[in-house]
Design a protein around this motif. Structure first.
Motif, PDB file in Angstrom:
ATOM      1  N   ASP A  72       4.170   3.104  -6.855  1.00 42.99           N
ATOM      2  CA  ASP A  72       3.373   3.695  -5.789  1.00 42.99           C
ATOM      3  C   ASP A  72       2.067   2.950  -5.556  1.00 42.99           C
ATOM      4  O   ASP A  72       1.497   3.009  -4.484  1.00 42.99           O
ATOM      5  CB  ASP A  72       3.082   5.164  -6.118  1.00 42.99           C
ATOM      6  CG  ASP A  72       4.359   5.988  -6.092  1.00 42.99           C
ATOM      7  OD1 ASP A  72       5.097   5.906  -5.100  1.00 42.99           O
ATOM      8  OD2 ASP A  72       4.630   6.695  -7.077  1.00 42.99           O
ATOM      9  N   SER A  73       1.595   2.257  -6.584  1.00 49.37           N
ATOM     10  CA  SER A  73       0.345   1.530  -6.463  1.00 49.37           C
ATOM     11  C   SER A  73       0.404   0.296  -7.353  1.00 49.37           C
ATOM     12  O   SER A  73       0.857   0.374  -8.491  1.00 49.37           O
ATOM     13  CB  SER A  73      -0.815   2.433  -6.909  1.00 49.37           C
ATOM     14  OG  SER A  73      -2.030   1.743  -6.883  1.00 49.37           O
ATOM     15  N   ASP A  85       2.118   4.792 -11.090  1.00 51.38           N
ATOM     16  CA  ASP A  85       2.991   5.693 -10.360  1.00 51.38           C
ATOM     17  C   ASP A  85       2.157   6.535  -9.395  1.00 51.38           C
ATOM     18  O   ASP A  85       1.002   6.234  -9.144  1.00 51.38           O
ATOM     19  CB  ASP A  85       3.823   6.552 -11.325  1.00 51.38           C
ATOM     20  CG  ASP A  85       2.959   7.323 -12.307  1.00 51.38           C
ATOM     21  OD1 ASP A  85       1.733   7.380 -12.124  1.00 51.38           O
ATOM     22  OD2 ASP A  85       3.519   7.883 -13.258  1.00 51.38           O
ATOM     23  N   GLU A  86       2.729   7.588  -8.909  1.00 48.09           N
ATOM     24  CA  GLU A  86       2.104   8.395  -7.870  1.00 48.09           C
ATOM     25  C   GLU A  86       0.732   8.920  -8.284  1.00 48.09           C
ATOM     26  O   GLU A  86       0.374   8.941  -9.438  1.00 48.09           O
ATOM     27  CB  GLU A  86       3.014   9.568  -7.493  1.00 48.09           C
ATOM     28  CG  GLU A  86       3.129  10.643  -8.568  1.00 48.09           C
ATOM     29  CD  GLU A  86       4.087  10.307  -9.704  1.00 48.09           C
ATOM     30  OE1 GLU A  86       3.915  10.894 -10.780  1.00 48.09           O
ATOM     31  OE2 GLU A  86       4.961   9.466  -9.544  1.00 48.09           O
ATOM     32  N   GLU A  87      -0.013   9.338  -7.279  1.00 44.86           N
ATOM     33  CA  GLU A  87      -1.310   9.978  -7.528  1.00 44.86           C
ATOM     34  C   GLU A  87      -1.103  11.480  -7.574  1.00 44.86           C
ATOM     35  O   GLU A  87      -0.363  12.012  -6.781  1.00 44.86           O
ATOM     36  CB  GLU A  87      -2.300   9.626  -6.410  1.00 44.86           C
ATOM     37  CG  GLU A  87      -2.772   8.195  -6.457  1.00 44.86           C
ATOM     38  CD  GLU A  87      -3.607   7.860  -7.687  1.00 44.86           C
ATOM     39  OE1 GLU A  87      -4.277   8.776  -8.210  1.00 44.86           O
ATOM     40  OE2 GLU A  87      -3.568   6.720  -8.123  1.00 44.86           O
ATOM     41  N   TRP A  89      -2.020   9.750 -10.935  1.00 44.36           N
ATOM     42  CA  TRP A  89      -1.191   8.894 -11.774  1.00 44.36           C
ATOM     43  C   TRP A  89      -0.937   9.524 -13.139  1.00 44.36           C
ATOM     44  O   TRP A  89      -1.775  10.210 -13.683  1.00 44.36           O
ATOM     45  CB  TRP A  89      -1.778   7.499 -11.904  1.00 44.36           C
ATOM     46  CG  TRP A  89      -3.119   7.445 -12.597  1.00 44.36           C
ATOM     47  CD1 TRP A  89      -4.347   7.505 -12.006  1.00 44.36           C
ATOM     48  CD2 TRP A  89      -3.347   7.327 -14.003  1.00 44.36           C
ATOM     49  NE1 TRP A  89      -5.316   7.425 -12.961  1.00 44.36           N
ATOM     50  CE2 TRP A  89      -4.745   7.322 -14.192  1.00 44.36           C
ATOM     51  CE3 TRP A  89      -2.528   7.227 -15.107  1.00 44.36           C
ATOM     52  CZ2 TRP A  89      -5.332   7.213 -15.436  1.00 44.36           C
ATOM     53  CZ3 TRP A  89      -3.110   7.130 -16.362  1.00 44.36           C
ATOM     54  CH2 TRP A  89      -4.496   7.121 -16.518  1.00 44.36           C
TER      55      TRP A  89
END
Length: 152
Positions: A72-73, A85-87, A89
């Motif tokens: 994701d980042s 990964d996603e926030e 994180w």
């Protein structure tokens, strides 16, 4: 070139390129973690190249292998990279190169993920997840080193 497969099964090729040096703001944003946070778990490995230097192109190849099209980042710099990964994180994978010392520092920073009913993931599972990510990163660095004659 390194061939990677994304989560949606599409394929992409990652070509190592010359990258900019991280700024002070980049370091604050991507690499600093509050070690006082009791939920944070860190795993770290340091490797030293016995040749006394990192061969030209070594950091770029490592970063190309680390690239996850499904992350994701991600941020890449001349001497460091971060995938997350996603926030918010739950796992950050950091790779920092010290060319003067011929070292590679791998660091995984993990926090509990929220499960069903907003219950945090148990600390034992967070540590296991961090160790698994660390093992994957270490194997990738070793794989790149084996491509350079005299480093394996």
């Amino acid at each position: 070139l390194v061939r990677r497969v994304a989560r949606d099964s599409s394929r992409c090729f990652v070509a190592p390129v010359r990258l900019p040096a991280p700024t002070e703001e980049d370091c604050q944003t991507h690499f600093l973690v509050n070690a006082a946070d009791p939920d944070v778990v860190m795993c770290e490995r340091r490797g030293v190249c016995r040749a006394g230097f990192l061969p030209p192109g070594f950091p770029q190849r490592v970063q190309a292998v680390f690239h996850d099209p499904g992350a994701d980042s991600f941020e890449y710099f001349r001497s460091a990279s971060m995938l997350s990964d996603e926030e918010p994180w739950t796992c950050r994978r950091l790779c920092i190169f010290d060319e003067a010392k011929a070292e590679v520092l791998l660091r995984v920073v993990a926090r509990p993920a929220l499960g069903a009913g907003d219950v945090n993931e148990p600390q034992v599972e967070v540590l296991a997840r961090a160790r698994e990510q660390m093992q994957t990163m270490a194997e990738a660095v070793i794989g790149v080193a084996e491509q350079f004659r005299g480093l394996n």
